[in-house]
Design a protein around this motif. Structure first.
Motif, PDB file in Angstrom:
ATOM      1  N   GLU A  44     -35.667 -24.395  44.513  1.00  0.00           N
ATOM      2  CA  GLU A  44     -35.857 -22.807  45.299  1.00  0.00           C
ATOM      3  C   GLU A  44     -36.976 -22.106  43.772  1.00  0.00           C
ATOM      4  O   GLU A  44     -36.949 -21.490  42.926  1.00  0.00           O
ATOM      5  CB  GLU A  44     -34.444 -22.116  44.538  1.00  0.00           C
ATOM      6  N   LEU A  45     -37.698 -21.556  44.610  1.00  0.00           N
ATOM      7  CA  LEU A  45     -38.416 -20.812  43.725  1.00  0.00           C
ATOM      8  C   LEU A  45     -38.493 -19.322  44.493  1.00  0.00           C
ATOM      9  O   LEU A  45     -39.176 -18.174  45.407  1.00  0.00           O
ATOM     10  CB  LEU A  45     -40.459 -20.882  43.759  1.00  0.00           C
ATOM     11  N   ILE A  46     -37.747 -18.181  43.577  1.00  0.00           N
ATOM     12  CA  ILE A  46     -38.099 -16.554  43.294  1.00  0.00           C
ATOM     13  C   ILE A  46     -38.714 -15.604  43.136  1.00  0.00           C
ATOM     14  O   ILE A  46     -39.397 -16.026  42.970  1.00  0.00           O
ATOM     15  CB  ILE A  46     -36.673 -15.994  43.081  1.00  0.00           C
ATOM     16  N   SER A  47     -39.339 -14.972  44.530  1.00  0.00           N
ATOM     17  CA  SER A  47     -39.865 -14.163  44.688  1.00  0.00           C
ATOM     18  C   SER A  47     -40.532 -13.573  43.119  1.00  0.00           C
ATOM     19  O   SER A  47     -39.829 -13.058  42.911  1.00  0.00           O
ATOM     20  CB  SER A  47     -40.338 -12.549  45.535  1.00  0.00           C
ATOM     21  N   THR A  48     -41.760 -13.430  42.901  1.00  0.00           N
ATOM     22  CA  THR A  48     -42.627 -12.463  41.429  1.00  0.00           C
ATOM     23  C   THR A  48     -42.300 -11.450  41.515  1.00  0.00           C
ATOM     24  O   THR A  48     -42.527 -10.890  40.709  1.00  0.00           O
ATOM     25  CB  THR A  48     -43.774 -12.902  41.070  1.00  0.00           C
ATOM     26  N   GLN A  49     -42.156 -11.049  42.583  1.00  0.00           N
ATOM     27  CA  GLN A  49     -41.869  -9.409  43.268  1.00  0.00           C
ATOM     28  C   GLN A  49     -40.416  -8.976  42.758  1.00  0.00           C
ATOM     29  O   GLN A  49     -40.736  -7.927  42.422  1.00  0.00           O
ATOM     30  CB  GLN A  49     -43.387  -9.101  44.669  1.00  0.00           C
TER      31      GLN A  49
END
Length: 207
Positions: free
Chosen positions: A78-83
């Motif tokens: 799970e990679l969470i949005s950098t924005q």
């Protein structure tokens, strides 16, 4: 590539398979400096408190390229949005939000935290020589501790693109394009810290 393989085969007599595998296998990969825990939600956050990067959009290019590369390599589930992380960091302008708090606010357990030491299209103000320098840390957002590296200042990631010309971009459009090219390569090399990769892989910029 064909000629070296054939030469190796003929020179090696019956021992064919060893040389053939060596040449067809290609160059060895550079190992990741740190392996992320694949099961822990992770977010990339690029911090530029000293305003080394001329435009906020360019800074986001760095983070998003790193995010895109990590997602493509599937190093974490799970990679969470950098924005989302950038938005959380911008909420309190009176003081800097702790990195672990930024992570928790977007439901990340791990933050890949990079600060910008240098980002420029020139090193002497005259010649075109794109360079970027980041300092990278991996922060455990749940325990507010540094997972990597041991050095509290972080690990240095240095990016220097080979210039296609000695002249600096003369228009705003050309400068923005050059900055984005440098930002993409910087993001790619930020991701490489956590990914096994070919050592000579470079993003192809505009001709």
């Amino acid at each position: 590539a064909i000629v070296p393989v054939l030469a190796a085969v003929f020179a090696g007599g019956c021992n064919i398979f060893g040389p053939a595998v060596y040449f067809l296998g290609g160059p060895a990969k550079t190992k990741a400096l740190y392996k992320l825990d694949a099961k822990r939600p992770t977010v990339v956050f690029v911090d530029d408190r000293s305003n080394k990067v001329p435009r906020r959009a360019t800074r986001m290019v760095i983070a998003q390229e790193a995010e895109r590369t990590l997602a493509g390599e599937k190093v974490v589930q799970e990679l969470i949005s950098t924005q989302s992380a950038a938005l959380a960091a911008s909420q309190d302008k009176e003081k800097a939000t702790p990195i672990s708090e930024i992570g928790r606010s977007v439901s990340a357990e791990v933050v890949i935290y990079a600060t910008v030491d240098q980002f420029s299209l020139t090193t002497d103000g005259q010649r075109y020589s794109p360079i970027a320098v980041l300092r990278v840390k991996v922060i455990d957002a749940t325990s507010d501790t540094r997972l990597w590296p041991d050095d509290p200042n972080g690990a240095v990631v240095r990016v220097q693109l080979p210039p296609k010309t000695s002249e600096l971009p003369s228009t705003s459009a050309a400068r923005f394009t050059a900055e984005d090219e440098l930002a993409k390569q910087t993001g790619l090399e930020l991701a490489w810290v956590f990914v096994d990769h070919l050592p000579d892989k470079t993003i192809k910029g505009p001709e």
